[in-house]
Motif scaffolding. Structure first.
Motif, short mmCIF file in Angstrom:
data_model
loop_
_atom_site.label_atom_id
_atom_site.label_comp_id
_atom_site.label_asym_id
_atom_site.label_seq_id
_atom_site.Cartn_x
_atom_site.Cartn_y
_atom_site.Cartn_z
N GLN A 69 4.13 0.79 -7.43
CA GLN A 69 3.35 0.49 -6.24
C GLN A 69 1.87 0.42 -6.57
O GLN A 69 1.15 -0.46 -6.08
CB GLN A 69 3.61 1.55 -5.16
CG GLN A 69 5.00 1.45 -4.54
CD GLN A 69 5.28 2.57 -3.54
OE1 GLN A 69 4.50 3.50 -3.41
NE2 GLN A 69 6.41 2.47 -2.86
N GLY A 70 1.41 1.34 -7.40
CA GLY A 70 0.01 1.31 -7.82
C GLY A 70 -0.31 0.02 -8.56
O GLY A 70 -1.35 -0.61 -8.34
N SER A 71 0.64 -0.39 -9.44
CA SER A 71 0.45 -1.63 -10.20
C SER A 71 0.41 -2.84 -9.28
O SER A 71 -0.39 -3.76 -9.46
CB SER A 71 1.59 -1.76 -11.22
OG SER A 71 1.52 -2.97 -11.90
N ALA A 72 1.28 -2.84 -8.25
CA ALA A 72 1.33 -3.95 -7.31
C ALA A 72 0.03 -4.08 -6.52
O ALA A 72 -0.31 -5.16 -6.03
CB ALA A 72 2.50 -3.77 -6.34
N GLN A 73 -0.71 -2.98 -6.39
CA GLN A 73 -1.97 -3.02 -5.65
C GLN A 73 -3.18 -3.26 -6.56
O GLN A 73 -4.32 -3.05 -6.17
CB GLN A 73 -2.14 -1.70 -4.89
CG GLN A 73 -1.12 -1.53 -3.77
CD GLN A 73 -1.13 -0.13 -3.17
OE1 GLN A 73 -2.07 0.61 -3.36
NE2 GLN A 73 -0.07 0.21 -2.45
#
Length: 246
Positions: A69-73
């Motif tokens: 999720q952090g990577s997607a943001q």
């Protein structure tokens, strides 16, 4: 004449790894640890420990931080994954505290050295802890980015010579679809690794399934919410799905 005590059901496996998602520790909250829920899961672990099963655990970190999720943001993927690994250490320490409150000796073993709060991962030492009857919680995944805690659980289960991976979930097995949204979904009693991959059934991530398949390590999916369910499954009773070779 006194009646003989009933013979206990045979245990399917003398040593297993229990995989729990981080979200399982949230209870009804939307973030972090819910102490009553952690205590309830710890009591399920203690029940199995008390009947003589050697137990190790891997707990996800999605209740605190999920690397994908952090990577997607927009966060750099490796840094996001390391943050997710630190979240698993926090969950492991919380579970250790709950288990030791119940009198179960527990060791947290981290793939990333953090000497002041837990032990570094040394395979032979971890096996010795299990042989001495301690519960071992493996934290920080594999210590490498791009690998999930599902893959870490499969890897550690093989390194510890576990008989199976027990995955505690929200439902009592693997279904053709999500039973919460599809009431007529069918539950599998047994299913092959290949079928799980072909049908994309989301039991564990594909790397973990392939690793388990290549090493013939059974995966047993059961509900973590049924009181005594973990011990029942290990005695061959209750509802569960076993993923194994076809």
């Amino acid at each position: 004449m006194t009646e003989a005590a009933p013979t206990p059901a045979p245990l399917l496996y003398p040593r297993v790894l229990l995989k729990i998602s981080g979200e399982a520790l949230m209870g009804d909250t939307s973030f972090g640890l819910h102490p009553p829920t952690v205590a309830r899961i710890a009591s399920e672990v203690k029940r199995v420990h008390d009947i003589g099963v050697e137990l190790c655990l891997v707990i996800g970190g999605g209740n605190i931080f999920r690397g994908l999720q952090g990577s997607a943001q927009g966060m750099e993927r490796a840094s996001a994954d390391y943050m997710g690994m630190l979240a698993t250490v926090m969950n492991a320490l919380g579970m250790q505290s709950a288990l030791e409150e119940l009198g179960v000796q527990t060791r947290v073993v981290s793939a990333i050295p953090m000497d002041q709060i837990c032990e570094p991962y040394i395979r032979r030492r971890a096996i010795r802890h299990l042989e001495k009857g301690r519960v071992v919680i493996f934290a920080a995944g594999t210590g490498n980015p791009y690998f999930t805690t599902d893959t870490a659980a499969t890897l550690r289960a093989m390194e510890m010579n576990c008989g199976a991976i027990m995955k505690g979930t929200q439902v009592d097995g693997v279904y053709t679809a999500d039973p919460k949204t599809t009431p007529d979904a069918k539950r599998y009693d047994r299913i092959s690794y290949d079928e799980v991959l072909i049908k994309n059934l989301k039991v564990m991530d594909a790397s973990a399934i392939a690793l388990a398949r290549d090493n013939n390590l059974p995966l047993i999916i059961f509900s973590l919410h049924q009181s005594g369910g973990f011990a029942e499954v290990l005695s061959g009773r209750g509802k569960f799905t076993i993923v194994e070779q076809s």
